[in-house]
Design a protein around this motif. Sequence first.
Motif, PDB file in Angstrom:
ATOM      1  N   VAL A   1       0.896  -1.202   0.109  1.00 43.59           N
ATOM      2  CA  VAL A   1       0.033  -0.062   0.104  1.00 43.59           C
ATOM      3  C   VAL A   1       1.041   1.430   0.027  1.00 43.59           C
ATOM      4  O   VAL A   1       0.770   2.179  -0.794  1.00 43.59           O
ATOM      5  CB  VAL A   1      -0.972  -0.043   1.106  1.00 43.59           C
ATOM      6  N   VAL A   2       1.922   1.198   1.018  1.00 44.44           N
ATOM      7  CA  VAL A   2       2.813   2.380   0.816  1.00 44.44           C
ATOM      8  C   VAL A   2       3.627   2.675  -0.479  1.00 44.44           C
ATOM      9  O   VAL A   2       3.573   3.749  -1.078  1.00 44.44           O
ATOM     10  CB  VAL A   2       3.955   2.312   2.050  1.00 44.44           C
TER      11      VAL A   2
ATOM     12  N   ARG B   1       2.605   5.958  -2.416  1.00 45.66           N
ATOM     13  CA  ARG B   1       3.782   6.947  -2.335  1.00 45.66           C
ATOM     14  C   ARG B   1       3.511   7.806  -1.208  1.00 45.66           C
ATOM     15  O   ARG B   1       4.369   8.961  -1.434  1.00 45.66           O
ATOM     16  CB  ARG B   1       4.184   7.418  -3.515  1.00 45.66           C
ATOM     17  N   SER B   2       3.047   7.477   0.050  1.00 51.24           N
ATOM     18  CA  SER B   2       2.848   8.369   1.030  1.00 51.24           C
ATOM     19  C   SER B   2       2.436   7.427   2.182  1.00 51.24           C
ATOM     20  O   SER B   2       1.481   6.483   2.071  1.00 51.24           O
ATOM     21  CB  SER B   2       1.675   9.434   0.517  1.00 51.24           C
TER      22      SER B   2
ATOM     23  N   ARG C   1       9.906  14.869   2.134  1.00 45.19           N
ATOM     24  CA  ARG C   1       8.541  15.676   2.653  1.00 45.19           C
ATOM     25  C   ARG C   1       7.492  15.396   1.473  1.00 45.19           C
ATOM     26  O   ARG C   1       6.256  15.619   2.057  1.00 45.19           O
ATOM     27  CB  ARG C   1       8.834  17.069   2.748  1.00 45.19           C
ATOM     28  N   LYS C   2       7.732  15.277   0.283  1.00 40.18           N
ATOM     29  CA  LYS C   2       6.814  15.465  -0.787  1.00 40.18           C
ATOM     30  C   LYS C   2       6.228  13.953  -0.821  1.00 40.18           C
ATOM     31  O   LYS C   2       4.936  13.531  -0.964  1.00 40.18           O
ATOM     32  CB  LYS C   2       7.255  15.827  -2.077  1.00 40.18           C
ATOM     33  N   GLU C   3       7.015  12.776  -0.903  1.00 40.86           N
ATOM     34  CA  GLU C   3       6.677  11.632  -1.093  1.00 40.86           C
ATOM     35  C   GLU C   3       7.633  10.381  -0.730  1.00 40.86           C
ATOM     36  O   GLU C   3       8.521  10.723  -0.154  1.00 40.86           O
ATOM     37  CB  GLU C   3       6.421  11.412  -2.697  1.00 40.86           C
ATOM     38  N   THR C   4       7.315   9.241  -0.605  1.00 40.84           N
ATOM     39  CA  THR C   4       7.824   8.058  -0.212  1.00 40.84           C
ATOM     40  C   THR C   4       7.989   6.916  -1.471  1.00 40.84           C
ATOM     41  O   THR C   4       7.096   6.647  -1.941  1.00 40.84           O
ATOM     42  CB  THR C   4       7.302   7.091   1.027  1.00 40.84           C
ATOM     43  N   VAL C   5       9.273   6.753  -1.980  1.00 43.23           N
ATOM     44  CA  VAL C   5       9.364   6.125  -3.058  1.00 43.23           C
ATOM     45  C   VAL C   5      10.418   4.881  -2.710  1.00 43.23           C
ATOM     46  O   VAL C   5      11.018   4.917  -1.718  1.00 43.23           O
ATOM     47  CB  VAL C   5      10.095   6.937  -4.109  1.00 43.23           C
ATOM     48  N   LEU C   6      10.366   3.921  -3.517  1.00 45.03           N
ATOM     49  CA  LEU C   6      11.000   2.614  -3.312  1.00 45.03           C
ATOM     50  C   LEU C   6      12.565   2.773  -3.754  1.00 45.03           C
ATOM     51  O   LEU C   6      12.703   3.520  -4.504  1.00 45.03           O
ATOM     52  CB  LEU C   6      10.489   1.449  -4.133  1.00 45.03           C
ATOM     53  N   THR C   7      13.127   2.212  -3.023  1.00 36.22           N
ATOM     54  CA  THR C   7      14.677   2.055  -3.291  1.00 36.22           C
ATOM     55  C   THR C   7      14.798   0.887  -4.264  1.00 36.22           C
ATOM     56  O   THR C   7      13.768   0.422  -4.648  1.00 36.22           O
ATOM     57  CB  THR C   7      15.484   1.955  -2.076  1.00 36.22           C
TER      58      THR C   7
END
Length: 316
Positions: A16-17, A21-22, A57-63
């Motif tokens: 889900v994350v 992306r958040s 701060r804007k988004e959470t992306v996969l490594t």
Amino acid sequence: MINGRIKFRHLQCFLVVARQRSLQKAAQTLSITQPAVSKTIKELEDILRVRLFDRSRKETVLTRQGEIFFVHAEASVSALQQGTNSMMQGGDAIDPIIRIGTTPTLAASFLTQVLQVFRSRVANIQASILTSTTSHLMEQLRDRKFDLVLCRHCDPEQMVGLSFEYLFADPLVMVVRPEHPLLKASSTSMSDWRLYTAVLPVKGSVNRHAADTFATAQGLGPVTDFIESLSIFFGRSYTANTDAIWFVPWGVVKHDVASGFFVKLSLPLNNNDASDGSTARPTGLMMQANNILTPGLQTLINVIRECASARRGEVF
């Protein structure tokens, strides 16, 4: 051996994350708090001994490691869901309900043909169909609300985690009723078209972008007198009873044009730079990447490809 410390909640939260992306949006989707999401992701990263996300701060992306794990985690959860659905449907069921997302225009012009052929081959299938804009359909597909989606092609960055298979191109055309004043004039220019209300797709849709691009390319600028709607029934009825110009995919109105119910407007003869192809957007089949196909779903996809092959041979 699979690490016994990895639980289903870890995989569900991770997926889900990755799709949202958040952390905040993931928490809303899962109906838990954001700290709980962060804790679950941290537990998974500790178990795997890798960092799965880059957070800003804007988004959470996969490594890079997260992208690799995403492929396998998604396939595992999908397989488990398929197995669970099969058990809930009962041992004698061939397939669970096939959930299809599509745009209203494709539902009216293509999906009806597909399902007629499909049901002649698989008589006991159940299908659930929902229509919406392409962007909303993609969001729902990422959340596994659909097994497949029929829609217009989008920019590659919008289709991360999804696969898109080209089926055919369906140009946007302009149609009017047979008694329309534009058809009585000996010659017309694009400026004459501005005298009449345009029936347009809703803002934000792929077809609306094509219509706006076309108007700009012809020097019309932004269309100011318009009615926007996703409803095929409204567009057909309103255009038939008024002097409106309907911007609509060809597949929706080709039979109406053939029967004389509508007339397709041709571009002015002095326009040498545009053609019907200027408003054509690729239409295709979209699914989750690495989706596991049931026999019924595979049969439906085969029928979609057959009907699309016939559509590609049509002359506009």
